[in-house]
Structure formats: C-alpha cells, structure tokens
Design an enzyme around this catalytic site. Structure first.
Site, PDB file in Angstrom:
ATOM      1  N   ASP A  89       0.775  -1.082   0.068  1.00 54.07           N
ATOM      2  CA  ASP A  89       0.012  -0.048  -0.134  1.00 54.07           C
ATOM      3  C   ASP A  89       0.941   1.151  -0.066  1.00 54.07           C
ATOM      4  O   ASP A  89       0.395   2.247  -0.597  1.00 54.07           O
ATOM      5  CB  ASP A  89      -1.115  -0.048   1.232  1.00 54.07           C
ATOM      6  CG  ASP A  89      -2.146  -0.618   0.880  1.00 54.07           C
ATOM      7  OD1 ASP A  89      -3.090  -0.388  -0.196  1.00 54.07           O
ATOM      8  OD2 ASP A  89      -2.414  -1.644   1.417  1.00 54.07           O
ATOM      9  N   GLU A 119      -4.882   4.289  -0.713  1.00 53.00           N
ATOM     10  CA  GLU A 119      -3.845   3.558  -0.393  1.00 53.00           C
ATOM     11  C   GLU A 119      -3.214   4.058   0.820  1.00 53.00           C
ATOM     12  O   GLU A 119      -2.756   3.406   1.513  1.00 53.00           O
ATOM     13  CB  GLU A 119      -2.883   3.470  -1.577  1.00 53.00           C
ATOM     14  CG  GLU A 119      -3.649   3.116  -2.889  1.00 53.00           C
ATOM     15  CD  GLU A 119      -4.231   1.627  -2.979  1.00 53.00           C
ATOM     16  OE1 GLU A 119      -4.307   0.967  -1.714  1.00 53.00           O
ATOM     17  OE2 GLU A 119      -4.315   1.063  -4.337  1.00 53.00           O
ATOM     18  N   HIS A 122      -4.813   2.842   3.699  1.00 54.50           N
ATOM     19  CA  HIS A 122      -4.723   1.427   4.088  1.00 54.50           C
ATOM     20  C   HIS A 122      -3.341   1.316   4.813  1.00 54.50           C
ATOM     21  O   HIS A 122      -3.496   0.438   5.769  1.00 54.50           O
ATOM     22  CB  HIS A 122      -4.732   0.614   2.795  1.00 54.50           C
ATOM     23  CG  HIS A 122      -5.957   0.626   1.746  1.00 54.50           C
ATOM     24  ND1 HIS A 122      -5.999   0.077   0.321  1.00 54.50           N
ATOM     25  CD2 HIS A 122      -6.995   1.275   2.245  1.00 54.50           C
ATOM     26  CE1 HIS A 122      -7.272   0.482   0.018  1.00 54.50           C
ATOM     27  NE2 HIS A 122      -8.036   1.177   1.308  1.00 54.50           N
ATOM     28  N   TYR A 126      -2.596  -0.352   8.860  1.00 49.94           N
ATOM     29  CA  TYR A 126      -1.680  -1.455   9.250  1.00 49.94           C
ATOM     30  C   TYR A 126      -0.939  -0.851  10.383  1.00 49.94           C
ATOM     31  O   TYR A 126      -0.592  -1.373  11.203  1.00 49.94           O
ATOM     32  CB  TYR A 126      -0.748  -1.787   7.898  1.00 49.94           C
ATOM     33  CG  TYR A 126      -1.470  -2.138   6.732  1.00 49.94           C
ATOM     34  CD1 TYR A 126      -2.508  -3.374   6.950  1.00 49.94           C
ATOM     35  CD2 TYR A 126      -1.298  -1.720   5.468  1.00 49.94           C
ATOM     36  CE1 TYR A 126      -3.089  -3.757   5.786  1.00 49.94           C
ATOM     37  CE2 TYR A 126      -1.953  -2.319   4.438  1.00 49.94           C
ATOM     38  CZ  TYR A 126      -2.908  -3.301   4.577  1.00 49.94           C
ATOM     39  OH  TYR A 126      -3.453  -3.721   3.519  1.00 49.94           O
ATOM     40  N   GLU A 186      -2.867  -5.413  -7.188  1.00 48.59           N
ATOM     41  CA  GLU A 186      -4.341  -5.100  -6.630  1.00 48.59           C
ATOM     42  C   GLU A 186      -5.197  -6.509  -6.556  1.00 48.59           C
ATOM     43  O   GLU A 186      -5.777  -6.903  -5.740  1.00 48.59           O
ATOM     44  CB  GLU A 186      -5.147  -4.357  -7.351  1.00 48.59           C
ATOM     45  CG  GLU A 186      -4.519  -2.870  -7.505  1.00 48.59           C
ATOM     46  CD  GLU A 186      -4.898  -2.119  -6.282  1.00 48.59           C
ATOM     47  OE1 GLU A 186      -5.543  -2.532  -5.427  1.00 48.59           O
ATOM     48  OE2 GLU A 186      -4.423  -0.960  -6.039  1.00 48.59           O
ATOM     49  N   HIS A 223     -10.521  -0.740  -6.824  1.00 46.65           N
ATOM     50  CA  HIS A 223      -9.195  -0.341  -7.552  1.00 46.65           C
ATOM     51  C   HIS A 223      -8.871  -1.218  -8.889  1.00 46.65           C
ATOM     52  O   HIS A 223      -8.637  -0.731 -10.014  1.00 46.65           O
ATOM     53  CB  HIS A 223      -7.995  -0.359  -6.873  1.00 46.65           C
ATOM     54  CG  HIS A 223      -8.138   0.416  -5.657  1.00 46.65           C
ATOM     55  ND1 HIS A 223      -7.125   0.460  -4.452  1.00 46.65           N
ATOM     56  CD2 HIS A 223      -9.031   1.589  -5.292  1.00 46.65           C
ATOM     57  CE1 HIS A 223      -7.607   1.495  -3.556  1.00 46.65           C
ATOM     58  NE2 HIS A 223      -8.617   2.067  -4.104  1.00 46.65           N
TER      59      HIS A 223
HETATM   60 FE   LIG Z   1      -4.498  -0.594  -0.885  1.00 51.69          FE
HETATM   61 FE   LIG Z   2      -5.168  -0.569  -4.093  1.00 50.47          FE
END
Ligand SMILES: [Fe+2]
Ligand SMILES: [Fe+2]
Length: 346
Positions: A89, A119, A122, A126, A186, A223
């Site tokens: 990401d 992204e 994302h 994490y 992806e 995506h």
């Molecule tokens: Fe992502």
């Molecule tokens: Fe993505």
C-alpha cells in the site's frame, strides 16, 4: 512510443471531451465534473467517495488479547503478511501520482487521486494495527521485514522493478506494463494475505484486524475495476499495445505474479495454519490468475481452477460483504454503503 509528461498549466489544451485520450492527449487539467468522456470514471469517483472510512473507528481491543492466543506460526504469518501489505500500500500511494502524470484524461486522474488517498488510508490502518497489537520494538521489526526477509524482498523486487522501469523510461509500453503490474498487485498479491485474515475470522480470532481488511478489500475491488477499465480503454485507443506479442508478455507477467504469490503463500502460511492448506492456497491463486486474465481479455494461465474452488467460497463471502464486488455497479443500492454499514455479519 515515447511519452511526454503532460503540461501542468496548459491553456491551449483541448476542451472538447470527444478528443480526450487516456494517453497522448492534450489536457487542460481542468476538473470538469459535468463533461467527462469516460462516464465510468464519474460513477467510480462517487462510489469511492461513498466508501470513505477511518481505520481508528474499528476497535482492536479483542485483537490485543487474541494475538497472544495465536500459535507461534499464526503470529509469524500475521506479522509477515502485515509487513508485505504495508509495503504494497505504501508503494501504491507513491506510484499512482507518477502514473497520473502521463494520463491525459482528467476524469481518470481524479480517480487515481482518490485511489492514492485510499492507499494512504490502508497503510495507516496497518500502522494502527501494529501500534495497537505489537510492542514498539516488534512494530519496527515488522515494518521493515519487507526488505529484511529475503523471501519478502525477492517478491517485492519483482513488482518494484516494474514500477521503477516506468520511472526510468517513459513510453507507452512501460506505461502499459506498469498498469498490468498494478493489476497484479491489486488483484493477486493482496489475496494470500486476505485469505489468511478471513481464515482467522472463520476461527473467531482477531475480529478488528479482519474488519480493517474487509474495508481495505472493498476498496481494492474498486481499484481493480478502475484499472480494468483504464486498460480496456487503452486497448481501444492504442491497439499497438495489445498485439499478440504484448498480450503474451502481460500474461507472462500475471503468471509470474501468481507463481510468486503461491511461493510466498507456501512460505508464510504453508500447512501450519488451521483451516488452510498449501493445496487450497495454490488452487485459489491459480483461480485468481485465470480470472484476472479473463478480465483483461487474455487466455487463462492454468487449465485447472477456471472456476472458484468450492472449498474457498468463504474468501469471497468475506471480501464481497455488502454486495461489494468487482462488478459493483450492477449491485443493488445497498452496495452504496457508508463505512458504518459494513457490519461483521458473517
Ligand atoms: Fe490498498
Ligand atoms: Fe489498491
């Protein structure tokens, strides 16, 4: 065909949507939401805005306790998979604007901008998982496994090199390759990670982490759909990028992506995680490789696994929550759900 970076300030650019092109056009960069040539971009943009979510709104309290109850193999897999996902990401966040610099359809750039934002969210999720679940020292160790674990570094090098190739040489050919590489990332690279988390959910473990992954997976599905549309338009506008030789190159790239994903899955999951086996993992990645090829109008890679393996149906049950699928525009309005509506109903 060399690609020139588009002009940023360009009063002499085309204003007629009819003359717009994915690459090689003459854009003014004006964000005109009422005059789009590629209508799918408008629907995608609104869907992506609707999917906005905040990682910290998901409670990870149960995960802190569950993590200590996982077996050593499960904890190892959790850490390594997180490390891989953080890398993916992060590189996506950085790569998308560099692709956008050469896309001359502004409505498509609007989508790439929202995707880059997602992204970033994302990678933030994490980070939130690591901050909450791991000790600070462990957190740093996990964050950098992407280059310190030789298996992880080897596979990151494959996708990273394809991305770097476009950085170093801007042509229609390297752009097409970077778009396919993005599609592999992806549509294949995330999936042994996703299936590991969904398998934890089947075992009633780490519910907050699973919920984070489901939101991420929902975004990744869109995506994939976006890039499949970009590649389809490119196929129409630039047929020289889709000759049999080029198609075979893209198919080989997807095959190599699958080979690496399977090898990675064997290394990180293997046969030591209850509920998953090497065979299940291999079948599922082969199925994904065939599916991704079909969506790009390429021949399937594997003779077997043309359909979703029966014993892996649970992966799509988790990833397609709220009817969010790759063909989400055909889904009912319940698919247009705000983040709060994605309940843990499985
Ligand atoms: Fe992502
Ligand atoms: Fe993505």
């Amino acid at each position: 065909m060399e690609l020139k970076k588009k002009l940023l300030f360009n009063p002499d650019g085309d204003t007629d949507p009819g003359s717009r092109r994915i690459i090689g056009g003459n854009t003014t960069n004006l964000n005109d939401f009422n005059n789009m040539k590629y209508q799918w971009a408008s629907g995608w943009y609104r869907q992506a805005m609707n999917n906005f979510w905040i990682p910290e709104e998901i409670n990870l309290g149960a995960d802190v306790k569950d993590y200590m109850l996982l077996s050593a193999d499960e904890r190892r897999a959790y850490d390594k998979i997180l490390s891989f996902l953080v890398f993916l990401d992060s590189i996506q966040t950085a790569n998308l604007p560099s692709i956008g610099g050469y896309i001359t359809a502004n409505e498509v750039n609007l989508c790439l901008t929202i995707q880059a934002f997602q992204e970033a969210v994302h990678s933030q999720s994490y980070s939130y998982m690591l901050d909450t679940i791991c000790e600070p020292q462990k957190r740093m160790e996990v964050l950098y496994q992407w280059k310190e674990d030789e298996h992880l570094l080897a596979r990151n090098t494959f996708i990273g090199s394809l991305y770097n190739e476009f950085q170093e040489h801007h042509s229609a050919e390297t752009l097409a390759k970077v778009l396919v590489a993005n599609y592999i990332l992806e549509g294949i690279y995330f999936y042994s990670g996703f299936m590991f988390f969904y398998n934890l959910a089947r075992n009633r473990r780490m519910p907050g982490s699973v919920q984070e992954i489901r939101y991420i997976n929902r975004d990744e599905n869109t995506h994939l759909w976006l890039f499949s549309n970009i590649l389809s338009e490119l196929r129409r506008e630039e047929p020289s990028l889709f000759t049999p030789d080029k198609e075979s190159l893209y198919r080989d790239m997807i095959a190599e992506g699958c080979r690496q994903e399977i090898a990675w899955g064997q290394y990180v999951i293997g046969d030591s995680i209850p509920g998953l086996t090497r065979g299940m993992l291999t079948d599922y990645i082969q199925y994904l490789g065939n599916l991704r090829c079909r969506n790009l109008h390429l021949e399937p890679i594997y003779e077997r696994n043309l359909n979703e393996p029966e014993n892996m149906r649970w992966v799509s049950q988790y990833s397609n929550a709220n009817l969010i699928k790759t063909d989400f525009f055909e889904a009912k309005s319940t698919a247009y759900a705000k983040s709060g509506a994605l309940k843990d109903d499985l």
